[in-house]
Write a protein that holds these residues in place. Structure first.
Motif, PDB file in Angstrom:
ATOM      1  N   LEU A 356     -71.586 -39.408 -52.803  1.00  0.00           N
ATOM      2  CA  LEU A 356     -72.194 -40.303 -51.893  1.00  0.00           C
ATOM      3  C   LEU A 356     -74.234 -41.103 -52.502  1.00  0.00           C
ATOM      4  O   LEU A 356     -74.349 -40.810 -53.391  1.00  0.00           O
ATOM      5  N   ILE A 389     -73.016 -32.892 -46.241  1.00  0.00           N
ATOM      6  CA  ILE A 389     -72.152 -34.123 -46.113  1.00  0.00           C
ATOM      7  C   ILE A 389     -72.196 -34.247 -44.297  1.00  0.00           C
ATOM      8  O   ILE A 389     -72.148 -33.436 -43.916  1.00  0.00           O
ATOM      9  N   VAL A 395     -68.520 -43.506 -48.807  1.00  0.00           N
ATOM     10  CA  VAL A 395     -68.632 -42.837 -50.066  1.00  0.00           C
ATOM     11  C   VAL A 395     -67.779 -43.473 -50.494  1.00  0.00           C
ATOM     12  O   VAL A 395     -67.124 -44.455 -50.142  1.00  0.00           O
TER      13      VAL A 395
END
Length: 453
Positions: A356, A389, A395
């Motif tokens: 991320l 998340i 991503v």
């Protein structure tokens, strides 16, 4: 209405043939021509279902003329008429004739041949089935035919010999490029037509490669039209044998039947199955529409069962009116299906990293994958170590894909997440997937399906 072109320059013979066909069937459109160029002009401008040409008189129509006609229109069946001293039937068949009749003419046999071609052929139209699906079905059945594909603005022909795609053409291009374009067309109508074999092979690639390449073209066209990357493609049609296995449908299920020769699609219900013998359904159309040419009438049957669109080709073998109006179709040896999900997921086990933006890289596994996304599994010791998340977070997945020696980066967005004791599962939708990666993933998933099937 069927259209017959008669090529004959002898007035008495021409009138006799026209009268014969008009007395045989009232609903037939008959067009006459005296030379091959006139016939070629006629067939170029409209749908023609049969050509009858007289080769008995040398001045009217030569073997070279006939060869030009069959090579120009390999999708149009031809019946030839000749004399004992003229071209022999074996030679005419080699040049693309469907039937060869010698004079003096047996008119009953001529009408029988015409009936076989006009009523017992594959000619007909259907909608709602992707072009690549139909091609794969024809490949699995080893069919020889021409698949005519039309849209509101264009028309293309795909030539199939013993199940192999050997050629393609549109109004302006031929070969692989034409095949790619035709398979990328949206909202098509399909017509199965005759193929006389008079077409030189132009395509040497296997069908799956052509389909995947057409997917890429379709994606490019979508990007140009909408300014976005799509990459959402239907996986190739899959096949299953019915021998020794349960038929994938329940009694009472709603089905759709495409009658090729009637150019009609109707809805019905499944009444029963006689294993390896017949499929029985309610008769949804008036008996008068089916009372002629029962045996051999070709159909396509479609239905939905357990998240899949199933289809098979068959032929009508019987009709009853009592105690109920029923149709009996020949039991298929094979059946074909599509996953109704936008892309079927296949179980895999590929080590990967999960990154991320602004966060440290996490190590995990890709445990299933489709052409549109993947499910990533990340292990952790306790709930305190669960990564934060957010849905729709960008991503980057890094992994080694089968068939590619270098590590690849797969970009996507988080679409769902499930946290369990010891692991987190994250669903990722791919974005900006490169064409070579689409190709690789598509072939890999197809190979998994084949291996598991």
């Amino acid at each position: 209405m069927k259209t017959i072109v008669i090529i004959e320059n002898e007035t008495v013979q021409l009138n006799a043939l026209v009268t014969l066909f008009k007395q045989w069937q009232k609903k037939i459109n008959i067009i006459t021509a005296t030379r091959e160029q006139a016939a070629i002009s006629i067939i170029s401008k409209q749908q023609v279902d049969l050509v009858v040409c007289d080769l008995a008189i040398p001045s009217s129509f030569s073997l070279a003329d006939f060869s030009l006609l069959t090579r120009t229109f390999p999708q149009v069946p031809c019946i030839t008429l000749s004399e004992q001293q003229g071209p022999q039937p074996e030679q005419l068949i080699e040049y693309g004739a469907s039937h060869c009749l010698l004079k003096p003419l047996d008119t009953d046999y001529l009408l029988d041949c015409a009936h076989e071609i006009l009523e017992g052929s594959l000619t007909g139209t259907t909608e709602g089935i992707p072009v690549h699906s139909f091609l794969q079905m024809l490949e699995s059945e080893g069919q020889t035919c021409t698949l005519e594909v039309t849209t509101l603005k264009d028309r293309g022909l795909l030539y199939i010999k013993n199940g192999e795609l050997i050629g393609a053409e549109t109004k302006s291009i031929r070969g692989e490029e034409a095949a790619h374009l035709i398979l990328a067309w949206p909202e098509t109508r399909l017509r199965l037509r005759h193929f006389n074999g008079q077409y030189q092979r132009q395509i040497t690639k296997d069908l799956l490669s052509i389909i995947i390449e057409s997917f890429e073209l379709s994606s490019e066209l979508a990007q140009k039209k909408a300014g976005i990357t799509t990459g959402r493609h239907q996986l190739p049609l899959q096949h299953a044998t019915t021998r020794g296995k349960e038929f994938p449908v329940e009694i009472g299920a709603r089905i759709k039947i495409v009658f090729f020769d009637l150019e009609k699609e109707v809805e019905s219900s499944l009444v029963g199955l006689v294993k390896d013998n017949s499929v029985i359904v309610e008769n949804p159309i008036p008996e008068t529409d089916l009372q002629h040419q029962i045996h051999g009438r070709r159909v396509m049957v479609k239905f939905v069962y357990k998240g899949r669109m199933w289809m098979f080709k068959s032929q009508l073998i019987g009709v009853t009116t009592s105690p109920a109006p029923l149709l009996f179709f020949e039991y298929p040896e094979a059946i074909h299906f599509h996953e109704l999900r936008k892309a079927k997921r296949s179980s895999i086990f590929i080590p990967s990293t999960f990154h991320l933006e602004g966060e440290k890289e996490l190590f995990g596994m890709l445990i299933d994958m489709s052409l549109t996304g993947s499910l990533c599994q990340i292990k952790h010791n306790n709930l305190q170590n669960v990564p934060v998340i957010d849905i729709d977070s960008t991503v980057v997945l890094r992994c080694l894909l089968p068939g590619i020696s270098e590590e690849q980066k797969l970009y996507g967005k988080v679409k769902n997440m499930k946290i369990e004791q010891g692991e987190t599962r994250i669903g990722v939708e791919f974005e900006s997937l490169q064409p070579q990666l689409t190709d690789t993933i598509g072939k890999y998933l197809y190979s998994l399906d084949q291996a598991s099937g």
